[in-house]
Write an enzyme that holds these catalytic residues in place. Structure first.
Site, mmCIF file in Angstrom:
data_model
loop_
_atom_site.group_PDB
_atom_site.id
_atom_site.type_symbol
_atom_site.label_atom_id
_atom_site.label_comp_id
_atom_site.label_asym_id
_atom_site.label_seq_id
_atom_site.Cartn_x
_atom_site.Cartn_y
_atom_site.Cartn_z
ATOM 1 N N ASP A 21 68.287 -61.525 18.402
ATOM 2 C CA ASP A 21 68.281 -60.310 18.974
ATOM 3 C C ASP A 21 67.673 -59.932 20.126
ATOM 4 O OD1 ASP A 21 68.884 -57.576 19.244
ATOM 5 O OD2 ASP A 21 67.704 -57.202 17.484
ATOM 6 N N ASN A 23 67.518 -57.086 21.987
ATOM 7 C CA ASN A 23 66.982 -55.829 22.348
ATOM 8 C C ASN A 23 66.518 -54.602 20.729
ATOM 9 O OD1 ASN A 23 69.332 -55.546 20.876
ATOM 10 N ND2 ASN A 23 70.416 -54.139 22.231
ATOM 11 N N ASP A 25 68.111 -54.178 17.921
ATOM 12 C CA ASP A 25 68.767 -53.040 17.236
ATOM 13 C C ASP A 25 69.289 -53.999 16.107
ATOM 14 O OD1 ASP A 25 70.733 -55.271 18.012
ATOM 15 O OD2 ASP A 25 72.255 -53.927 18.751
ATOM 16 N N ASP A 29 72.759 -60.925 19.820
ATOM 17 C CA ASP A 29 73.529 -60.955 21.171
ATOM 18 C C ASP A 29 73.425 -61.912 21.916
ATOM 19 O OD1 ASP A 29 70.874 -60.261 22.347
ATOM 20 O OD2 ASP A 29 70.933 -58.433 21.436
ATOM 21 N N ASP A 194 90.941 -70.622 15.209
ATOM 22 C CA ASP A 194 90.847 -70.299 14.091
ATOM 23 C C ASP A 194 92.025 -70.465 13.189
ATOM 24 O OD1 ASP A 194 88.943 -68.566 12.387
ATOM 25 O OD2 ASP A 194 90.570 -67.139 12.144
ATOM 26 N N ASP A 322 81.353 -70.174 7.149
ATOM 27 C CA ASP A 322 82.102 -69.842 5.840
ATOM 28 C C ASP A 322 81.756 -70.529 4.532
ATOM 29 O OD1 ASP A 322 83.726 -68.114 7.573
ATOM 30 O OD2 ASP A 322 85.192 -69.971 8.044
HETATM 31 C C1 GLC Z 1 88.551 -68.550 9.684
HETATM 32 C C2 GLC Z 1 87.041 -68.091 9.795
HETATM 33 C C3 GLC Z 1 86.646 -67.013 9.065
HETATM 34 C C4 GLC Z 1 87.468 -65.761 8.914
HETATM 35 C C5 GLC Z 1 88.987 -66.310 8.861
HETATM 36 C C6 GLC Z 1 89.918 -65.133 9.242
HETATM 37 O O1 GLC Z 1 88.695 -69.229 8.243
HETATM 38 O O2 GLC Z 1 86.309 -69.177 10.074
HETATM 39 O O3 GLC Z 1 85.402 -66.643 9.132
HETATM 40 O O4 GLC Z 1 87.004 -64.908 8.088
HETATM 41 O O5 GLC Z 1 89.297 -67.460 9.545
HETATM 42 O O6 GLC Z 1 89.849 -65.130 10.711
HETATM 43 CA CA CA Z 2 71.060 -56.799 19.851
#
Ligand code: GLC
Ligand code: CA
Length: 549
Positions: A21, A23, A25, A29, A194, A322
């Site tokens: 981070d 800044n 918050d 970022d 993804d 994940d």
């Molecule tokens: C993939 C991503 C996961 C996300 C899912 C839905 O498995 O790695 O983080 O929740 O897709 O986009």
């Molecule tokens: Ca930040």
């Protein structure tokens, strides 16, 4: 086998929210990432995979995108992105973007239009039905949501704020390709796609049986009828025009199917990212508190190493955003064994064939988080799972809680521990998710100063991969497949050979050196021992690699 830069590369995954981070918050970022590029350069990686940084209402931490060509405000601006890209390139680091196109956010302009009426030009950008079926979503509850304005149900395999795109609509595909081209023209170096194995659904959507890993929808949405047709089209229209690293997140894929997604002559993707070795077959879906027995783990790795050899390319990973932390899941996060077991796991993975992925903090041996109550979770999947299994009364809290501690994705999402100052140096404000209290002992500053740290061990493994083409291109062979404690394999390229031996247990183990390796040169080990002996006694979690030829 063809030689390619992306086969020789090592990838580092950044989960921007939790990286650095800039800044105060409490949220990581882009400027934070730019400030740490020298750290990544020092580690020796080649490519950064950036989890989503696009505009998003953050129902699923950026995996629900409302504008693919804008940066999430919390992460900064497009100028910050361009600066990060430029600074990365200056250091010879490539940037791979997360491409989330199985679904968008329900706040995406396309969906806002689509839900208006059947006459709307975007009406068939998503999957609408008059009636729902029995499919459950990955995050719990039905995979169908009734929409009051359109008076129909839309499909969402993930949360109801993540409606699935209709890939059978050529306009949708063209929009996606145009957006990808826009990023490629900007100079990015690839895409991590993804759940790309889920983009093509069957035309008919009957009730499902619900006994597979992906529940009722599995047979109708995983590796669907047109997925290869669409990926070949994407390759022709976009990917083939640039020199990219392309990796498909392909849950539920078999080795046979992987040869289609990432086959040498298929013209789809460079590599798959498959999960068989980290999938759990617990009683409660993915939730478990049990380690997989080593012979099973070895059998899965060996199968993928052998079946794809010379035909297709795989990713190597033990964790990501994940998955729980690797040392807690497969090693031993007790302070006595944490470092040695983290190094052992890294040795085991990095000497195999495939492109290695290091998930942020793995190179420090970061551990699972000691969650105390369900209120500590931030992750939509974990929160819904607790509701679905415990609050509904299906399982008692006492039974389910250890499974959450062991498996929750939030374990991987706590901030990087940069130093021993407050919040581990991640932020000067209040972090969006708590920093692991062990940051005083486990942090980057301390590891950079210690030549024996987990960080320096990873640095050495990466350097070895650059030095020995054998590690990238050699053929894999498993030894002692039934052994319950040792993971042993060889790699062979022409007259060169490598032997990797890893003790996965907290007990000493005897090992008899295969005769051809007696007197071999030790390339790396996590403890000191005399590896010229024919009969070895390995300490708990000991690992070493010998080279001959
Ligand atoms: C993939 C991503 C996961 C996300 C899912 C839905 O498995 O790695 O983080 O929740 O897709 O986009
Ligand atoms: Ca930040």
């Amino acid at each position: 086998m063809e030689r390619n830069w992306w086969k020789e590369a090592v990838v580092y995954q950044i989960y921007p929210r939790s990286f650095m981070d800039s800044n105060g918050d409490g949220i990581g970022d882009l400027k934070g990432i730019t400030s740490k590029l020298d750290y990544l350069k020092e580690l020796g990686i080649d490519v950064i995979w950036l989890s989503p940084v696009y505009q998003s209402p953050n129902d699923d931490n950026g995996y629900d995108i409302s504008d693919y060509q804008a940066i999430m405000e919390e992460f900064g601006t497009m100028e910050d992105f361009d600066e990060m890209l430029e600074q990365a390139h200056k250091r010879g680091l490539k940037i791979v973007m997360d491409l989330v196109v199985n679904h968008t956010s329900d706040e995406h302009r396309w969906f806002v239009e689509s839900r208006k009426s059947e006459e709307n030009p975007y009406h068939d950008y998503y999957i609408w039905r008059e009636e729902k079926n029995n499919w459950g979503s990955c995050f719990g509850g039905s995979a169908w949501q009734y929409d009051e304005s359109r008076k129909m149900y839309y499909l969402h395999l993930f949360s109801k704020k993540q409606p699935d795109l209709n890939w059978d609509n050529p306009k949708v595909r063209q929009e996606v390709y145009d957006m990808m081209t826009w990023w490629c023209e900007k100079g990015i170096d690839g895409f991590r796609m993804d759940v790309i194995s889920m983009i093509s659904k069957t035309e008919e959507m009957p009730d499902g049986a619900g006994d597979g890993e992906y529940g009722e929808f599995g047979p109708y949405c995983m590796n669907g009828p047109n997925v290869h047709k669409y990926l070949k089209e994407m390759n022709e229209k976009v990917l083939s025009k640039y020199d990219l690293l392309t990796v498909g997140e392909t849950p539920g894929v078999t080795a046979e199917q992987a040869k289609l997604y990432a086959g040498e002559d298929e013209h789809e993707l460079n590599m798959v990212f498959q999960f068989e070795h980290v999938e759990s077959q617990g009683k409660y879906g993915k939730w478990t508190d049990k380690k997989r027995p080593l012979p099973e783990l070895k059998a899965i790795f060996s199968k993928w190493q052998t079946e794809l050899y010379g035909k297709a390319w795989n990713s190597l990973f033990l964790d990501n955003h994940d998955q729980p932390r690797v040392v807690s899941r497969f090693g031993n996060d007790d302070p006595k064994y944490r470092e040695v077991s983290a190094k052992m796991l890294a040795t085991c993975l990095h000497m195999m064939q495939g492109t290695p992925y290091i998930y942020q903090g793995e190179e420090l041996g970061m551990t699972n988080y000691p969650f105390e109550s369900p209120a500590d979770f931030r992750d939509i999947e974990s929160i819904h799972a607790y509701q679905e299994w415990c609050e509904s009364g299906k399982v008692s809290h006492d039974t389910f809680w250890p499974c959450m501690l062991f498996t929750s994705r939030d374990n991987a999402r706590t901030p990087i521990q940069w130093d021993d100052t407050e919040n581990g140096g991640f932020t000067t404000g209040t972090p969006w998710i708590s920093v692991n209290p062990n940051y005083k002992e486990i942090n980057a500053k301390q590891e950079l100063a210690d030549p024996d740290s987990v960080f320096h061990y990873y640095q050495k493994l990466i350097a070895l991969r650059k030095q020995y083409p054998l590690i990238v291109y050699g053929k894999y062979e498993a030894l002692l497949p039934e052994d319950e404690n040792l993971f042993v394999y060889t790699r062979t390229l022409d007259r060169e050979k490598l032997l990797t031996v890893c003790n996965f247990s907290d007990q000493e183990q005897r090992f008899r050196m295969p005769s051809e390796f007696v007197g071999g040169e030790c390339l790396i080990s996590n403890l000191s021992n005399d590896y010229r002996q024919e009969e070895l006694v390995l300490k708990p979690y000991e690992a070493f690699v010998l080279h001959i030829g």
